[in-house]
Design a protein around this motif. Structure first.
Motif, mmCIF file in Angstrom:
data_model
loop_
_atom_site.group_PDB
_atom_site.id
_atom_site.type_symbol
_atom_site.label_atom_id
_atom_site.label_comp_id
_atom_site.label_asym_id
_atom_site.label_seq_id
_atom_site.Cartn_x
_atom_site.Cartn_y
_atom_site.Cartn_z
ATOM 1 N N ILE A 131 0.837 -1.206 0.000
ATOM 2 C CA ILE A 131 0.000 0.000 0.000
ATOM 3 C C ILE A 131 0.868 1.251 0.000
ATOM 4 N N ALA A 132 1.892 1.261 0.857
ATOM 5 C CA ALA A 132 2.769 2.433 0.967
ATOM 6 C C ALA A 132 3.500 2.701 -0.345
ATOM 7 N N THR A 133 4.032 1.633 -0.947
ATOM 8 C CA THR A 133 4.807 1.829 -2.175
ATOM 9 C C THR A 133 3.910 2.120 -3.373
ATOM 10 N N LEU A 134 2.695 1.566 -3.365
ATOM 11 C CA LEU A 134 1.755 1.868 -4.447
ATOM 12 C C LEU A 134 1.361 3.341 -4.410
ATOM 13 N N GLY A 135 1.107 3.851 -3.202
ATOM 14 C CA GLY A 135 0.757 5.268 -3.065
ATOM 15 C C GLY A 135 1.904 6.180 -3.455
ATOM 16 N N MET A 136 3.105 5.845 -2.987
ATOM 17 C CA MET A 136 4.268 6.686 -3.301
ATOM 18 C C MET A 136 4.677 6.552 -4.765
ATOM 19 N N MET A 137 4.367 5.422 -5.378
ATOM 20 C CA MET A 137 4.633 5.278 -6.806
ATOM 21 C C MET A 137 3.894 6.358 -7.590
#
Length: 335
Positions: A131-137
């Protein structure tokens, strides 16, 4: 209990060696098969191009391995690569006298900051890595378009010294290959001989036990995402220098290829398992497929399907091997 742990470690090491040997044999057979179809495949020029094209993938695979070992995932590396590459390209475009090493440093710093942010979200805020990396992507990709104003930085806007990063050589080796070798040597030493490197595997194997033994799990998680960010930033500069173009959608979806290289190399998605030698072989296999399939006139529509099938087979084999190891360990424990 210590004897059981020793047996488990020994069995795991033996399985890993067997799996890597099988992958190496498959790579050799694939090379022979392609060479029979197209004699230009194993020419020195094509091998050099293939290894050079695989260098950036292999650099990113090192960081992704550390992330996956801790039971995480990083979907933002393509966006981080694009952001660092764009900022570096715009900088050298505005200041043509910028030394290439400063451009590399700038890109790496951008990546490190990006990775630190993700690391804090995962370790301190407790957000799931996917979730964190998808959002920051999406955030990093949007920032790339914002800083560039939606424009490209093309080859004629970049100084020759910057483009020479990817085309120059060190001791007869292409610079991209030399950088990849140095990174592999450094991280091999890091995960094999340093306390922090061993702690990364401990956190991935059993987070609760690692915490009880005094390991700062949050610090380890923050560290691996920071490392992943730094390598993504470095790869961004190398990518832009190699292709002489910086775009907002650079390396879109590339994170999937990096994850595939790790999975093919035997890195366990469940965490706690992964070797440098394995991801080297995984990266090489992907590089061979990307190079060989067009040479033997495989339709572009089939190329992704073939790659996906090979990755799926590797995942199934890894799952079966892990199940066998766990079953043997359970039998030994009962005895």
């Amino acid at each position: 209990m210590p004897e059981y742990s020793l047996q488990r470690t020994s069995a795991g090491a033996s399985i890993a060696k067997f799996r890597e040997l099988g992958l190496l044999v498959f790579i050799l057979l694939l090379c022979v098969g392609v060479q029979l179809r197209n004699p230009s495949f194993l020419t020195l020029e094509n091998i050099n191009d293939m290894v050079t094209n695989t260098a950036i993938l292999s650099i990113l695979a090192v960081g992704m391995m550390l992330v996956i070992v801790t039971r995480g995932i990083d979907l933002s590396i393509g966006a981080t690569l694009a952001l660092s590459g764009m900022i570096s390209a715009m900088t050298v475009s505005a200041y043509p006298d910028t030394h290439p090493l400063l451009a590399l440093l700038l890109g790496t710093v951008v990546g490190v900051v990006s990775g630190m942010i993700i690391g804090l979200l995962v370790s301190k805020a407790g957000i799931l890595p996917i979730i964190a990396t998808l959002g920051m992507m999406n955030a990093f990709r949007g920032m790339t378009f914002m800083v560039s104003g939606g424009k490209w930085v093309s080859a004629h806007q970049m100084p020759d010294s910057f483009k020479a990063i990817a085309t120059s050589s060190v001791f007869g080796l292409n610079t991209l290959i030399a950088i990849a070798i140095v990174i592999y040597l450094v991280f091999y030493y890091f995960i094999t001989y340093t306390r922090t490197g061993r702690q990364i595997y401990a956190v991935g194997s059993n987070p609760d036990s690692a915490k009880i033994s005094g390991i700062n799990n949050d610090k380890i998680l923050w560290l691996v995402y920071t490392i992943m960010g730094g390598l993504s930033g470095l790869a961004g500069v190398l990518w832009v220098s190699k292709f002489a173009s910086a775009q907002g959608d650079t390396a879109s979806g590339y994170e999937l290829s990096v994850i595939a290289a790790c999975v093919l190399g035997g890195v366990s998605i469940a965490g706690g398992s992964g070797k440098i030698s394995g991801i080297i072989l995984g990266s090489i296999l992907l590089g061979i497929l990307n190079n060989a399939l067009p040479l033997i006139n495989v339709s572009p529509f089939w190329q992704m399907g073939i790659q996906g099938s090979i990755i799926l087979i590797a995942v199934v084999i890894n799952a079966l091997v892990k199940r066998g190891v766990d079953r043997n360990n359970l039998v030994r424990r009962r005895i």
